[in-house]
Design an enzyme around this catalytic site. Structure first.
Site, mmCIF file in Angstrom:
data_model
loop_
_atom_site.group_PDB
_atom_site.id
_atom_site.type_symbol
_atom_site.label_atom_id
_atom_site.label_comp_id
_atom_site.label_asym_id
_atom_site.label_seq_id
_atom_site.Cartn_x
_atom_site.Cartn_y
_atom_site.Cartn_z
ATOM 1 N N SER A 144 1.057 4.044 -2.933
ATOM 2 C CA SER A 144 0.730 5.440 -2.641
ATOM 3 C C SER A 144 1.863 6.374 -3.056
ATOM 4 O O SER A 144 1.623 7.451 -3.611
ATOM 5 C CB SER A 144 0.414 5.617 -1.156
ATOM 6 O OG SER A 144 1.574 5.509 -0.339
ATOM 7 N N GLY A 151 0.819 -1.209 0.000
ATOM 8 C CA GLY A 151 0.000 0.000 0.000
ATOM 9 C C GLY A 151 0.850 1.255 0.000
ATOM 10 O O GLY A 151 0.571 2.217 -0.733
ATOM 11 N N TYR A 152 1.893 1.255 0.808
ATOM 12 C CA TYR A 152 2.797 2.406 0.875
ATOM 13 C C TYR A 152 3.486 2.618 -0.472
ATOM 14 O O TYR A 152 3.562 3.744 -0.974
ATOM 15 C CB TYR A 152 3.823 2.182 1.979
ATOM 16 C CG TYR A 152 4.748 3.340 2.223
ATOM 17 C CD1 TYR A 152 4.356 4.415 3.026
ATOM 18 C CD2 TYR A 152 6.019 3.388 1.652
ATOM 19 C CE1 TYR A 152 5.203 5.488 3.252
ATOM 20 C CE2 TYR A 152 6.872 4.453 1.872
ATOM 21 C CZ TYR A 152 6.453 5.504 2.676
ATOM 22 O OH TYR A 152 7.298 6.574 2.898
ATOM 23 N N SER A 153 3.979 1.524 -1.069
ATOM 24 C CA SER A 153 4.653 1.649 -2.368
ATOM 25 C C SER A 153 3.710 2.195 -3.428
ATOM 26 O O SER A 153 4.088 3.060 -4.226
ATOM 27 C CB SER A 153 5.184 0.280 -2.799
ATOM 28 O OG SER A 153 6.145 -0.195 -1.883
#
Length: 256
Positions: free
Chosen positions: A164, A160-162
């Site tokens: 985003s 999810g972080y990547s």
């Protein structure tokens, strides 16, 4: 001294999200030192008496505090309404607020994905759109996103972080393409491995920490102070011809 005058932010107002600690606090501090008043916002920022407020005031600048949970869409719009009513002119926007949740992709739950995308991408687009439209009307403004090395790379256990941060890289370019001709600069800073809360798990893992340090040509984890120069440059007149750029501050990681 003429070139140094381009870094003078006297008379400006900067909105810095996630300003309570870490990179956001360092950037808010340097903008205040350069002459800008600061509007600070984070999910847990004290209404008065915060350390960043004291730091900004030590430079003789005004600090206005707001609290907003960027994972809550109604709360974000409520904050924007309040901002428009109380602080209608924002010269500089630093989109620093963010979150990270770690779990392998096969076990990465919907709520992890949804929260990270909402805070790191959706909220940043909405805030930039609402502040940016006023900058476009005035033909003047600076917007700085905080990207990541994972804007360029995939990472491990943080899908999810990547996603985003990949989105932030493209959003930076998309807004720059539309707003550069309107006097608004949109750029991003991509931190490397920095000594902050987000990297605590990595720094506490001896194997991962050693592997990371072995790849960084500078041979150390970055510090929040390392971001002051870049933030001031992108927020100032010195960067007036810089649009859609993602500036890495990574100790040389991406050049390895």
């Amino acid at each position: 001294m003429k070139i140094l005058n381009q870094f003078n932010l006297s008379g400006k107002t900067a909105l810095v999200t996630g300003c309570k600690r870490g990179i956001g606090r360092a950037m808010a501090s340097v903008l205040a030192e350069a002459g800008s008043d600061i509007i600070g916002v984070s999910a847990s920022l004290e209404s008065t008496g915060s350390e960043i407020e004291k730091e900004v005031q030590s430079f003789g600048r005004k600090f206005t505090a707001y609290r907003c949970d960027f994972s809550d869409r109604p709360s974000l719009y409520q904050f924007i309404d309040q901002l428009n009513a109380e602080c209608p002119i924002i010269d500089i926007l630093i989109n620093n607020a963010g979150t990270i949740l770690r779990k392998p992709a096969a076990q990465h739950p919907d709520d992890y994905w949804d929260r990270v995308i909402e805070v790191n991408l959706n909220a940043q687009f909405i805030l930039s759109r609402e502040v940016g439209k006023r900058m476009v009307e005035r033909k003047s403004g600076k917007i700085i996103f905080i990207a990541s090395l994972l804007t360029f790379q995939g990472g491990i256990t943080v899908p999810g972080y990547s996603a985003s941060k990949g989105g932030i890289g493209q959003l930076t370019k998309a807004l720059a393409n539309e707003w550069a001709s309107q006097g608004v600069n949109v750029n991003a800073i991509a931190p490397g491995y920095i000594n902050t809360d987000n990297t605590e798990d990595l720094r506490n893992d001896p194997e991962r920490s050693a592997a990371i340090l072995a790849r960084i040509p500078a041979g150390r984890w970055g510090e929040t102070e390392d971001f002051k120069g870049a933030a001031l440059f992108l927020a100032s007149e010195a960067s007036n011809y810089v649009h859609g750029t993602i500036l890495t501050i990574d100790g040389g990681w991406m050049g390895r």
